[in-house]
Design a protein around this motif. Structure first.
Motif, short mmCIF file in Angstrom:
data_model
loop_
_atom_site.label_atom_id
_atom_site.label_comp_id
_atom_site.label_asym_id
_atom_site.label_seq_id
_atom_site.Cartn_x
_atom_site.Cartn_y
_atom_site.Cartn_z
N PRO A 1 11.03 6.03 -22.96
CA PRO A 1 9.82 6.68 -23.32
C PRO A 1 9.00 6.82 -22.41
CG PRO A 1 10.95 5.83 -25.32
CD PRO A 1 11.44 5.40 -24.03
N ALA A 2 8.46 7.93 -21.87
CA ALA A 2 7.44 8.05 -20.35
C ALA A 2 5.93 7.16 -20.61
CB ALA A 2 7.11 9.28 -19.72
N ASN A 3 5.84 7.05 -22.42
CA ASN A 3 4.50 6.53 -22.48
C ASN A 3 4.90 4.76 -22.78
OD1 ASN A 3 5.99 6.82 -24.93
ND2 ASN A 3 4.59 8.13 -25.91
N SER A 4 6.03 4.56 -22.76
CA SER A 4 6.26 3.26 -23.19
C SER A 4 6.36 2.00 -21.68
CB SER A 4 7.77 2.68 -23.29
OG SER A 4 8.03 1.62 -23.44
N MET B 1 4.82 8.42 -13.90
CA MET B 1 3.59 7.87 -14.44
C MET B 1 2.28 8.52 -14.69
SD MET B 1 4.02 3.98 -14.32
CE MET B 1 2.83 3.33 -14.92
N ARG B 2 2.13 9.14 -13.57
CA ARG B 2 1.08 10.08 -14.03
C ARG B 2 1.02 11.17 -13.95
NH1 ARG B 2 -4.06 7.87 -11.63
NH2 ARG B 2 -4.62 9.97 -9.86
N HIS B 3 2.35 12.14 -14.32
CA HIS B 3 2.08 13.23 -14.91
C HIS B 3 2.39 12.70 -16.72
CE1 HIS B 3 3.25 16.03 -11.45
NE2 HIS B 3 3.95 15.37 -11.36
N HIS B 4 2.43 11.49 -17.40
CA HIS B 4 2.38 10.89 -18.08
C HIS B 4 1.32 10.97 -18.37
CE1 HIS B 4 6.57 12.19 -18.23
NE2 HIS B 4 6.72 12.70 -19.34
N GLY B 5 0.12 10.73 -18.28
CA GLY B 5 -1.14 10.16 -18.55
C GLY B 5 -1.85 8.82 -18.35
N HIS B 6 -0.58 7.82 -17.57
CA HIS B 6 -0.62 6.38 -16.93
C HIS B 6 -2.14 6.71 -15.76
CE1 HIS B 6 2.28 5.36 -19.72
NE2 HIS B 6 2.92 5.81 -18.97
N GLY B 7 -2.51 5.86 -15.86
CA GLY B 7 -4.01 5.89 -14.51
C GLY B 7 -3.36 5.08 -13.62
N LEU B 8 -4.64 4.82 -11.97
CA LEU B 8 -3.69 3.50 -11.42
C LEU B 8 -3.78 2.84 -11.69
CD1 LEU B 8 -5.72 5.63 -8.58
CD2 LEU B 8 -3.67 5.76 -8.66
N ASN B 9 -4.47 1.63 -12.41
CA ASN B 9 -4.06 0.84 -12.87
C ASN B 9 -2.96 0.67 -13.99
OD1 ASN B 9 -6.63 -0.29 -11.71
ND2 ASN B 9 -7.99 0.21 -14.06
N GLU B 10 -2.52 1.06 -14.30
CA GLU B 10 -1.30 1.04 -14.97
C GLU B 10 -0.33 0.92 -14.04
OE1 GLU B 10 -2.33 4.08 -17.81
OE2 GLU B 10 -1.55 2.53 -19.67
N VAL B 11 -0.58 1.88 -13.08
CA VAL B 11 0.65 2.87 -11.68
C VAL B 11 0.53 1.34 -11.07
CG1 VAL B 11 0.97 3.82 -10.31
CG2 VAL B 11 0.53 4.79 -11.92
N ALA C 1 1.05 -0.99 0.17
CA ALA C 1 0.31 -0.09 0.19
C ALA C 1 0.68 1.20 -0.02
CB ALA C 1 -1.14 0.05 1.05
N GLY C 2 1.30 1.30 0.89
CA GLY C 2 2.52 3.01 1.39
C GLY C 2 3.47 2.77 -0.35
N ILE C 3 4.15 1.58 -0.52
CA ILE C 3 4.78 1.95 -2.21
C ILE C 3 4.31 2.07 -3.31
CG2 ILE C 3 6.16 -0.12 -3.48
CD1 ILE C 3 6.66 -1.55 -1.78
N THR C 4 2.45 1.42 -3.52
CA THR C 4 2.05 2.02 -4.82
C THR C 4 1.03 3.76 -3.95
OG1 THR C 4 1.26 -0.08 -5.05
CG2 THR C 4 0.20 1.24 -6.57
N VAL C 5 0.62 3.48 -3.68
CA VAL C 5 0.00 5.08 -3.49
C VAL C 5 0.56 6.31 -2.90
CG1 VAL C 5 -2.19 4.01 -4.03
CG2 VAL C 5 -1.60 3.73 -1.81
N GLY C 6 1.86 5.79 -1.43
CA GLY C 6 2.09 6.83 -0.53
C GLY C 6 2.14 8.32 -0.81
N ALA C 7 2.76 7.76 -2.22
CA ALA C 7 3.52 9.24 -2.78
C ALA C 7 2.58 9.93 -3.77
CB ALA C 7 4.62 8.93 -3.62
N LEU C 8 1.74 9.82 -3.68
CA LEU C 8 -0.10 10.41 -4.58
C LEU C 8 -1.10 10.03 -3.76
CD1 LEU C 8 -0.94 7.04 -7.26
CD2 LEU C 8 0.31 9.66 -7.70
#
Length: 433
Positions: free
Chosen positions: A338-341, A279-289, A52-59
């Motif tokens: 690349p951020a989109n890869s 990843m979030r800055h480059h348009g990736h969603g939570l599921n991709e993160v 939990a902390g690894i995945t969404v702590g920063a977000l």
């Protein structure tokens, strides 16, 4: 004389409970296997808690604070909390055994996770920071649980025992990030912010891990191992032989093992912490993160069984060098991808987890090799404090570096830092000549 006689009788009576394990190698082996099964069960829950902390702590911090500059603060806080908890769990385990030390650590982590959820509901940043600090106890305990499997292992089984404990963490650790969407929807359905959903899972997971250890880890493997060693020393024929039977701690081995784990922790935590934000800055969603972090965490733990065999067969130092090379490759790829890869990001984070895995298992084996049961748990706790502090430094600085420079700069810096493992190993080998 009477006082000494009474003390000796009392000691014998206290150790009488372990006679069947002290005198019968087959009973020791049975307890070793049973301990591994219990540790594996607790680690499955513990892995889900740490994710939990690894995945969404920063977000979560980014959402509540409204800035990227402090996105690394959650990682810094729960790794600082894990530093204090590592010291506490190590001392508690040395005095009372693994059962109480590890059980108390996991329960504290669960309480911290509950606090994070409450802070998200109330938008209380101070409570968030305090709760993340307490939540770190679960991270420290999850890491220290790897030592429980080594207490009754032979010198050629130690890395394998560590790996068996760690590989079981994969089940929970990989599931956790990939349940971000599910736990987020559950949290929303009960009127709680979506980003706090994974911490609801973490609270339940850590508490279950603690209860498993408290109720099932009997007899305690560390207490039995210490009793076996004390009986061996008592059976020596004279005082000089008794003194010779107590090996001195290998300080060089402790230094090298600690250095390997500290460097790998700094690099791994720094790059991992800022990847979700990048990843979030480059348009990736939570599921991709969640997918990227889930694969990263899987690479941290899933290869453990093979890594343990390699560390026992190929050698501790060879695998420490492999760790440095793998982390360098991870940092370079993360910087250039690349951020989109998604493919390249997944590959970079998988290499990051694998390099950490090599470093942690080889470093852990070096620490166990270099210590004696009379001080082993305390030394292990102290080393894990250094690991946690290095993780806090990596997490705290990662946000600042990425905000004022770039994610690529952070990644390549981390990769180059990991390359220091090679001169450390060279120094160790020369010192033994």
């Amino acid at each position: 004389m009477e006082h000494k006689t009474e003390g000796a009788v009392t000691r014998v009576n206290q150790e009488g409970r372990w006679d069947s394990y002290i005198d019968l190698p087959e009973k020791q082996h049975q307890l070793y296997r049973r301990t591994l099964m219990i540790v594996i069960l607790s680690q499955i829950f513990g892995g889900a808690g740490l994710a939990a902390g690894i995945t969404v702590g920063a977000l979560l911090a980014q959402s509540m604070l409204g800035t990227d500059s402090f996105a690394g603060v959650p990682t810094a806080l729960f790794t600082l909390g894990s530093a204090g908890a590592a010291l506490f769990v190590g001392r508690l385990s040395q005095r009372f055994g693994r059962r109480l030390g590890l059980g108390a650590g996991f329960l504290a982590g669960g309480i911290g996770a509950i606090g994070v959820v409450i802070s998200a509901v109330t938008s209380n940043v101070i409570l968030l920071f305090i709760s993340l600090f307490v939540y770190g106890a679960g991270t420290a305990t999850n890491l220290q649980a790897r030592y429980a499997g080594t207490d009754l292992a032979s010198s050629t089984q130690r890395a394998t025992a560590v790996s068996m404990a760690m590989v079981s963490t994969t089940l929970g650790a990989v599931a956790g990030p990939n349940l971000v969407g599910v736990t987020g929807r559950f949290a929303t359905s009960i009127g709680v912010p979506a980003l706090s959903g994974p911490f609801i899972l973490a609270a339940a997971a850590y508490i279950l891990a603690g209860l498993v250890l408290l109720f099932l880890l009997r007899p305690d493997p560390f207490v039995v191992a210490r009793a076996i060693e004390e009986r061996r020393i008592m059976n020596e024929p004279d005082i000089s032989a008794k003194k010779a039977a107590v090996p001195a701690a290998n300080s060089r081995g402790v230094i090298v093992g600690a250095t390997v784990m500290v460097l790998t922790q700094i690099v791994m935590v720094a790059i991992m912490t800022m990847t979700p934000v990048h990843m979030r800055h480059h348009g990736h969603g939570l599921n991709e993160v969640g997918l990227v972090i889930g694969i990263h965490v899987g690479a941290m733990y899933l290869p453990s069984l093979v890594t343990g065999l390699l560390v026992d067969k190929v050698g501790r130092m060879a695998m420490a060098i492999a760790s440095g090379i793998t982390l360098l490759a991870a940092g370079g790829l993360a910087a250039l991808a690349p951020a989109n890869s998604m493919f390249l990001l997944i590959t970079a984070l998988a290499l990051l987890g694998l390099g950490w895995n090599f470093g942690l298992i080889s470093g852990t084996a070096l620490i166990v090799d270099a210590t004696h049961p009379s001080t082993r748990a305390k030394t292990q706790g102290t080393v894990d404090v250094l690991i946690a502090l290095s993780g806090a430094a990596g997490g705290g600085l990662s946000g600042v570096i990425a905000a004022h420079s770039s994610y690529a700069t952070l990644s390549i810096t981390g990769g180059l830092l990991s390359f220091l493992l090679i001169p450390v190993v060279i120094w160790s080998r020369r010192s033994r000549i």
